[in-house]
Motif scaffolding. Structure first.
Motif, short mmCIF file in Angstrom:
data_model
loop_
_atom_site.label_atom_id
_atom_site.label_comp_id
_atom_site.label_asym_id
_atom_site.label_seq_id
_atom_site.Cartn_x
_atom_site.Cartn_y
_atom_site.Cartn_z
N PRO A 36 50.77 44.97 46.79
CA PRO A 36 50.24 46.24 46.29
C PRO A 36 50.52 46.49 44.89
O PRO A 36 51.47 45.92 44.42
CB PRO A 36 51.21 47.07 47.39
N VAL A 37 49.84 47.57 44.56
CA VAL A 37 50.08 48.21 43.12
C VAL A 37 51.51 48.97 43.28
O VAL A 37 51.69 49.56 44.38
CB VAL A 37 48.86 49.00 43.02
N PRO A 38 52.35 48.78 42.29
CA PRO A 38 53.65 49.51 42.31
C PRO A 38 53.61 50.98 42.46
O PRO A 38 52.67 51.74 41.80
CB PRO A 38 54.31 49.10 40.69
N GLY A 39 53.92 51.49 43.32
CA GLY A 39 54.19 52.88 43.84
C GLY A 39 53.08 53.49 44.54
O GLY A 39 52.95 54.84 44.95
N GLY A 68 38.99 44.70 51.66
CA GLY A 68 39.94 45.45 52.06
C GLY A 68 41.12 45.53 51.23
O GLY A 68 42.21 46.25 51.61
N THR A 69 41.04 45.04 49.92
CA THR A 69 42.10 45.17 48.89
C THR A 69 42.13 46.66 48.55
O THR A 69 43.15 47.28 47.94
CB THR A 69 41.67 44.44 47.81
N VAL A 70 41.01 47.58 48.72
CA VAL A 70 41.21 48.97 48.15
C VAL A 70 42.01 49.63 49.21
O VAL A 70 42.68 50.44 48.93
CB VAL A 70 39.70 49.46 48.00
N SER A 71 41.82 49.48 50.46
CA SER A 71 42.62 50.21 51.49
C SER A 71 43.90 49.74 51.47
O SER A 71 44.97 50.84 51.67
CB SER A 71 41.94 50.00 53.01
N ARG A 72 44.37 48.65 51.09
CA ARG A 72 46.01 48.19 50.79
C ARG A 72 46.25 48.74 49.19
O ARG A 72 47.38 48.58 48.96
CB ARG A 72 45.99 46.67 50.96
N PHE A 73 45.40 48.94 48.45
CA PHE A 73 45.51 49.43 47.08
C PHE A 73 46.35 48.18 46.36
O PHE A 73 47.49 48.32 45.75
CB PHE A 73 46.31 50.62 46.96
N SER A 74 45.67 46.98 46.34
CA SER A 74 46.21 45.87 46.07
C SER A 74 45.97 45.64 44.38
O SER A 74 45.22 46.57 44.06
CB SER A 74 45.84 44.60 46.91
N VAL A 75 46.92 44.88 43.84
CA VAL A 75 46.55 44.64 42.41
C VAL A 75 45.24 43.98 42.16
O VAL A 75 44.48 43.93 41.08
CB VAL A 75 47.76 43.64 41.98
N MET A 126 37.42 46.41 30.15
CA MET A 126 36.85 47.07 31.39
C MET A 126 37.42 47.33 32.79
O MET A 126 37.62 48.26 33.29
CB MET A 126 35.65 46.23 31.64
N ALA A 127 38.58 46.31 32.78
CA ALA A 127 39.50 46.35 34.10
C ALA A 127 40.37 47.56 33.90
O ALA A 127 40.87 48.04 34.79
CB ALA A 127 40.20 44.97 34.38
N ALA A 128 40.85 47.75 32.47
CA ALA A 128 41.96 48.78 32.15
C ALA A 128 41.12 50.07 32.58
O ALA A 128 41.78 51.16 33.20
CB ALA A 128 42.57 48.74 30.95
N LEU A 129 39.93 50.27 32.08
CA LEU A 129 39.29 51.64 32.43
C LEU A 129 39.09 51.95 33.85
O LEU A 129 39.15 52.93 34.24
CB LEU A 129 37.71 51.61 31.46
N GLN A 130 38.66 50.70 34.40
CA GLN A 130 38.26 50.95 35.96
C GLN A 130 39.54 51.17 36.80
O GLN A 130 39.65 51.78 37.67
CB GLN A 130 37.56 49.64 36.35
N ALA A 131 40.76 50.57 36.20
CA ALA A 131 41.82 50.77 36.90
C ALA A 131 42.34 52.24 36.77
O ALA A 131 42.67 53.14 37.89
CB ALA A 131 43.00 50.05 36.47
N ILE A 132 41.96 52.97 35.56
CA ILE A 132 42.41 54.37 35.31
C ILE A 132 41.47 55.18 36.35
O ILE A 132 41.91 56.18 37.07
CB ILE A 132 42.27 54.81 33.76
N GLY A 133 40.05 54.73 36.36
CA GLY A 133 39.18 55.46 37.15
C GLY A 133 39.61 55.58 38.60
O GLY A 133 39.29 56.63 39.39
N GLN A 134 39.95 54.31 39.13
CA GLN A 134 40.19 54.06 40.68
C GLN A 134 41.42 54.93 40.75
O GLN A 134 41.38 55.78 41.95
CB GLN A 134 40.52 52.78 40.72
N MET A 169 47.12 46.15 37.56
CA MET A 169 45.90 45.85 38.16
C MET A 169 45.03 45.12 37.41
O MET A 169 43.93 44.44 37.80
CB MET A 169 45.08 47.59 38.24
N THR A 170 45.02 45.40 35.82
CA THR A 170 44.14 44.33 35.07
C THR A 170 44.86 42.80 35.10
O THR A 170 43.98 42.08 35.17
CB THR A 170 44.56 44.91 33.65
N ALA A 171 45.97 42.75 35.24
CA ALA A 171 46.36 41.35 35.48
C ALA A 171 45.97 40.57 36.94
O ALA A 171 45.71 39.71 36.89
CB ALA A 171 47.89 41.34 35.26
N GLY A 172 46.00 41.52 37.93
CA GLY A 172 45.38 41.18 39.07
C GLY A 172 43.92 40.77 39.01
O GLY A 172 43.49 39.68 39.61
#
Length: 333
Positions: A36-39, A68-75, A126-134, A169-172
């Motif tokens: 999961p993403v921290p926190g 299913g990674t979104v529902s788990r909020f995975s990296v 792009m991954a960093a921006l998408q992480a902020i957006g999500q 999230m970017t590293a994931g």
């Protein structure tokens, strides 16, 4: 006796090694999808998905495509889609910018290497921006239905916690891209990212079957319908993907010494689906983008801005007829 093709696949050492490597890497990817993403608050995330609405349906679509990674909020919640987005951007910029087009035409092989290198570079921001957006989408969705944010302390005023989440999230995402490249290099050739996306989608099949079996009244009807629909879908995909259109061509005769050979008739096989999955991914990215941007303003203090943003989210949330008509037209044209 004719040998079975499946038995040959397993008996051939090279093919068996490639299959085992591919399966091992896919297993590693699925294990990493549970980190999961921290926190992240999974309970709030589950309530958002079950709440429905335009935003909930949009998140459900993202969850379906990510396995299913979104529902788990995975990296790995973003999957490898930032890389695909970066690839599409560079492909669109190449014919527009003369220097890029010249580079690709002068030496196609070096131009391809250059494009692949810069696709990796562009995938990181792009991954960093998408992480902020999500994160902002999930937090605003939770706030809209009266829940606490999915991730607390996220924003410019919480620099270090926010930076940690974005980096994770970017590293994931980059880890998933790296696994896809490993599959392309050591497993099934040039199929790494496609298999990563495919593995994420089919990972939902066991949960879907379990949900169908849980309903005792429509259990068998649901299973039969699912199997029949899956077989029809697979058959249609194979037919379209392997389809060829033989265009008749006439090759002119050649002069050999004093003799002239006769013209030769032939056919030029053209693939029916030359674009592959690019139109679908590109159309979905374009249609999802307005909803992502508008979701930032649904909780604005100005009622006009909030209502307008909510209407945009509802329009591009993946539930209305307008969305699917636009989706169809963008894929076809």
């Amino acid at each position: 006796m004719k040998r079975s093709a499946w038995r040959y696949l397993w008996s051939a050492h090279d093919i068996r090694r490639k299959l085992l490597i591919t399966l091992l890497i896919l297993a590693i990817y699925r294990l990493a999808s549970h980190v999961p993403v921290p926190g992240a608050n999974k309970e709030v995330m589950a309530q958002i998905l079950s709440a429905g609405g335009a935003t909930g349906n949009l998140i459900n679509i993202l969850d379906l495509l990510s396995g299913g990674t979104v529902s788990r909020f995975s990296v790995l919640a973003m999957g490898v889609y930032p890389y695909i987005t970066a690839q599409i951007i560079l492909q669109l910029l190449t014919p527009i910018i003369p220097s890029l087009q010249r580079k690709m035409e002068e030496d196609p092989r070096e131009g391809q290497k250059w494009q692949e290198k810069w696709t990796y570079y562009l995938a990181v921001p792009m991954a960093a921006l998408q992480a902020i957006g999500q994160v902002n989408i999930f937090n605003s969705s939770a706030t809209r239905i009266g829940l606490s944010p999915v991730i607390q302390n996220f924003g410019f005023q919480y620099f270090l916690p926010s930076l940690t989440i974005i980096i994770s999230m970017t590293a994931g995402t980059m880890f998933g891209i790296w696994l896809g490249e490993l599959i392309s290099e050591y497993g099934l050739r040039n199929q790494g990212l496609s298999l990563i996306i495919f593995a994420g989608i089919v990972a939902r099949i066991p949960a879907t079957i379990q949900g169908i079996i849980a309903d005792a009244t429509t259990r068998w009807i649901g299973l039969i319908f699912m199997v029949v629909l899956s077989l029809i879908t697979i058959f249609a995909i194979v037919v379209v993907q392997q389809g060829r259109r033989n265009v008749p061509v006439m090759y002119p005769g050649r002069r050999v010494g004093a003799r002239m050979s006769m013209p030769v008739k032939g056919t030029l096989p053209l693939m029916v689906n030359m674009a592959g999955m690019i139109p679908i991914i590109f159309a979905q990215s374009l249609l999802t983008f307005p909803s992502i941007i508008a979701s930032f303003f649904t909780t604005a203090k100005n009622a006009t801005i909030a209502n307008f943003a909510t209407s945009i989210v509802n329009l591009f949330g993946g539930t209305g007829n307008v969305y699917w008509i636009m989706y169809f037209l963008m894929v076809v044209f």
